[in-house]
Enzyme design. Structure first.
Site, PDB file in Angstrom:
ATOM      1  CB  SER A 118       9.617  -4.764  37.218  1.00 50.31           C
ATOM      2  OG  SER A 118      11.016  -4.889  37.369  1.00 50.31           O
ATOM      3  CB  THR A 160      15.390   0.259  38.478  1.00 53.33           C
ATOM      4  OG1 THR A 160      15.417   0.678  37.108  1.00 53.33           O
ATOM      5  CG2 THR A 160      13.957   0.261  38.975  1.00 53.33           C
ATOM      6  CB  THR A 185      18.299  -1.652  36.478  1.00 52.61           C
ATOM      7  OG1 THR A 185      17.121  -1.127  35.864  1.00 52.61           O
ATOM      8  CG2 THR A 185      17.903  -2.607  37.581  1.00 52.61           C
ATOM      9  N   GLY A 243      19.532  -4.587  33.334  1.00 49.51           N
ATOM     10  CA  GLY A 243      19.475  -4.776  31.892  1.00 49.51           C
ATOM     11  C   GLY A 243      18.084  -4.947  31.334  1.00 49.51           C
TER      12      GLY A 243
END
Length: 571
Positions: free
Chosen positions: A454, A408, A390, A476
Site C-alpha cells: 500500500s 480504503t 481511499t 490518491g
C-alpha cells in the site's frame, strides 16, 4: 466545536431506533481547544465530534468517522475495505499502529491475474469480480483499537452511521459525480442501483435524500454482536459465498479466510526531520518509509530559504521523490511474507548517501533503487490503481490523544460488488500482476493470506518537546506519500498552517514524466523546471485528497480539509 444536531440525539438514545432529520449543515475548518476532527465529509466529521462531545476517546471518534464514511462516502472507504491507523498518546507520546489491510484468500496463487497463456487478464475481469476482493479488515481493526483505547461502549459508536443510513443523507456533488463517472462499477449490483440510481439509470440528483436501509441493518448487527457479525462463521459463510460466486478463476474465498482474519499491531516507522519526529506506517505500507526518505533526503537543503515559490525547491522535491519511489518499487511488500529492509531504508547513513545523488542544478539521469542495509534480492515492481477509493481522517481528543487513520476500498466503489449495503474492495489489484521480473520473484506478488503493498501514509509529527503538532494523511494511491511529505514541508519548513499547507500546489514524478498541477503557480514554472533537466512535463489536475489537524501556537487545533473538493462535499 459545533455539532450536527441530527447526530447528538442518536447517541443519547443509544440505538433506540429514534432518529432525526437528515444532516445537511456544512462549515469551514474548525478550531477547537479540546479536540478536533478532520475528514472528507462534514457528516462524518460531525459523527466524530458528537462522539468526542459524549466523552469518547480519539479512537472512539475515529471509528465513528469510519462508519459514517461507509454511508456517505461509499466510493472511497468503508467496512468493505481496510485501513491503517496510528494512535498516539498525548501524555506520553507512545505510538501504536494497527494494520487492517485486506488479505488474499488462502487458495490464491501468484498467477491469480493471468490467463491460461500467462497474459494479464483484462481490467474488467481482474477488477470488477471476486478476483480483486480481499478479506475486509476495517471492522477487525476498529475492534482491536477499541479494545485498547475505547471509552464509550462499542455499540454507541455506530449510532451516527445508523442514523445516516436509515434516516438518509443528502447527495452531494462529489458522490453524484463519482457515481456518474463510474457507471458500470457503481451500479454493477442491483442492490446498489436501487440505492444510488433512479429508474432512468442516472444517479439520483444532487440534493436527493439517500437511504441505505440494508446498510443500517448491517450496522445494527455489528453494533449488537460486534465483529462476529462479519467474521463469525454464519456471517463469513454468506460473505464468502457471495465473493466466490463472482470469482471466475484461481483460489476462491472461503469462510475460513474470513473467520481467520486478524488485524495486527505493527511497529511504526519513525525518523527525525530537523528537530521533529515523524512517524508513519511500516509494511505492508510503503508510505511511512517513502515519506521518511523524501524528508531525509531534503534535510541538507535550506528549504525555508528557498520557499514554496521557488522552482529550485520543487526540483529538489521531485528528485527526492524519484529516489524514494525507486526504492519503494523494489523493496516494499508484506513483511510477513518477504524480507522488507525497513530499517535499512530509513537508516540515516543510507538516506544521506541517497541525498548526495541530488544535484540542485540538474536532474539525475536515471533514478535507480539503492542497496540499503539488509536489502533482499526480491523485486517489488508493479502499479497501483490511481483511483480515489481511499479516504483519510484525523482526530485529537481532549486529552491530546491523536489518531491518524487511512481507510480504503482501493478504486472508486471498489470491486463494484455490493453486499449487505456496502461496497467490497478491489484491494488485491494492489498486488503486482505478474509474479516474476527478470527471473526473480516479485516481492509484492500474490500469495495466499498475504496483504498487498500500500501507499497509505497516516502520519503523526512531534516537535522537539514531544508534543504532537500535526496529524495527517491522504488518499490518491501512489500520490499519497508525496501529498503527505509536501504538506509536512509546508508546515515545518514554510511555517504554514495546516489548511494552507494542504492548499500548496502539487508536483509529482510519475515515471519519466513530471506532473505539475494546472491553474497553480507550478504551471508557470514549467520552463524553469525544464531548464533544470525535467524534459517530460505534463500540466494537469492533481489527483489528490488530504486531511489534517495542525496544532496552532495557542494550543488549539486547526481542522484542515482538502481545498480542491470543498465545494464538492456541500450538499
Amino acid at each position: 466545536m459545533r455539532f450536527f444536531p441530527a447526530l447528538i440525539a442518536p447517541l443519547a438514545l443509544a440505538l433506540s431506533g429514534c432518529v432525526t432529520t437528515p444532516v445537511t449543515e456544512t462549515r469551514p475548518a474548525a478550531l477547537a481547544a479540546t479536540g478536533a476532527v478532520s475528514s472528507a465529509d462534514p457528516r462524518a466529521t460531525a459523527a466524530g465530534e458528537a462522539i468526542l462531545a459524549a466523552g469518547g476517546s480519539a479512537t472512539d471518534a475515529a471509528i465513528a468517522v469510519m462508519l459514517a464514511l461507509t454511508v456517505v462516502e461509499p466510493q472511497s472507504s468503508g467496512i468493505g475495505g481496510g485501513g491503517f491507523m496510528l494512535r498516539a498518546d498525548g501524555r506520553t507520546g507512545d505510538l501504536v499502529s494497527y494494520d487492517g489491510r485486506e488479505t488474499a484468500p488462502a487458495a490464491a496463487t501468484p498467477t491469480r491475474f493471468l490467463d491460461a497463456s500467462g497474459k494479464v487478464l483484462g481490467r474488467d475481469t481482474r477488477v470488477f469480480s471476486g478476483l480483486s476482493v480481499g478479506v475486509p479488515g476495517n471492522v477487525a481493526l476498529a475492534a482491536k483499537a477499541h479494545a485498547a483505547d475505547g471509552r464509550l461502549p462499542w455499540a454507541t459508536l455506530f449510532a451516527p452511521a445508523i442514523a445516516l443510513a436509515e434516516q438518509g443523507f443528502v447527495m452531494n456533488r462529489r458522490l453524484y459525480d463519482s457515481l456518474a463517472q463510474n457507471k458500470g462499477r457503481a451500479d454493477k449490483s442491483a442492490a446498489a442501483k436501487t440505492v444510488f440510481f433512479g429508474a432512468d439509470g442516472a444517479p439520483l440528483p444532487v440534493g436527493s435524500v439517500v437511504k441505505v436501509p440494508m446498510l443500517g441493518t448491517t450496522l445494527r448487527a455489528l453494533a449488537k454482536d460486534g465483529p462476529a457479525a462479519m467474521y463469525g462463521s454464519a456471517a463469513a459463510e454468506k460473505l464468502a459465498a457471495y465473493i466466490a460466486a463472482a470469482t471466475p478463476q484461481d483460489g476462491r474465498m472461503t469462510a475460513a479466510d474470513i473467520t481467520g482474519y486478524t488485524a495486527k499491531t505493527r511497529e511504526p516507522v519513525c525518523t527525525r526531520y530537523r528537530v521533529y519526529r515523524v512517524c508513519g506506517m511500516g509494511p505492508p505500507s510503503s508510505g511511512g518509509t517513502a515519506v521518511a526518505q523524501m524528508l531525509g533526503q531534503l534535510e541538507r537543503f535550506d528549504l525555508a530559504a528557498l520557499g514554496p515559490n521557488s522552482p529550485q525547491f520543487w526540483h529538489l522535491f521531485i528528485e527526492s521523490q524519484r529516489l524514494a519511489y525507486a526504492d519503494r518499487e523494489l523493496y516494499s511488500g508484506d513483511a510477513d511474507f518477504v524480507a522488507v529492509p525497513t530499517r535499512g531504508l530509513i537508516d540515516p547513513g543510507y538516506i544521506a548517501a541517497r541525498s548526495a545523488l541530488i544535484d540542485p542544478s540538474a536532474t539525475i539521469p536515471k533514478a535507480e533503487a539503492g542497496t540499503p542495509p539488509g536489502a533482499p534480492l526480491a523485486r517489488g515492481d508493479g502499479p497501483e490503481e490511481p483511483e480515489r477509493g481511499t479516504t483519510h481522517f484525523a482526530v485529537v481528543d481532549g486529552g491530546g490523544n491523536a489518531v491518524s487513520y487511512t481507510s480504503t476500498v482501493e478504486g472508486a466503489f471498489g470491486s463494484g460488488l455490493h453486499f449487505a449495503g456496502f461496497y467490497l474492495n478491489n484491494e488485491l489489484t494492489d498486488f503486482t500482476l505478474t509474479p516474476e521480473e527478470d527471473g526473480k520473484p516479485v516481492a509484492n506478488r500474490v500469495e495466499g493470506g498475504k496483504r498487498p503493498r500500500s501507499s497509505m501514509a497516516p502520519t503523526i509529527v512531534y516537535d522537539r518537546a514531544g508534543r504532537i503538532v500535526l496529524v495527517i494523511g491522504a488518499a490518491g494511491g501512489p500520490t499519497i506519500p508525496v501529498t503527505v511529505a509536501r504538506a509536512i514541508i509546508g508546515v515545518l519548513d514554510f511555517r504554514m498552517g495546516a489548511q494552507q499547507a494542504l492548499a500548496m500546489p502539487f508536483a509529482m514524478a510519475m515515471g519519466d514524466t513530471v506532473l505539475l498541477e494546472e491553474g497553480t503557480s507550478l504551471a508557470a514554472m514549467k520552463d524553469a523546471l525544464a531548464a533544470l533537466g525535467h524534459s517530460s512535463i505534463r500540466i494537469g489536475p492533481a489527483p489528490i485528497k488530504a486531511n489534517a489537524l495542525g496544532r496552532r501556537s495557542d494550543g488549539t487545533w486547526e481542522a484542515a480539509t482538502e481545498p480542491r473538493m470543498a465545494a464538492m462535499v456541500t450538499p
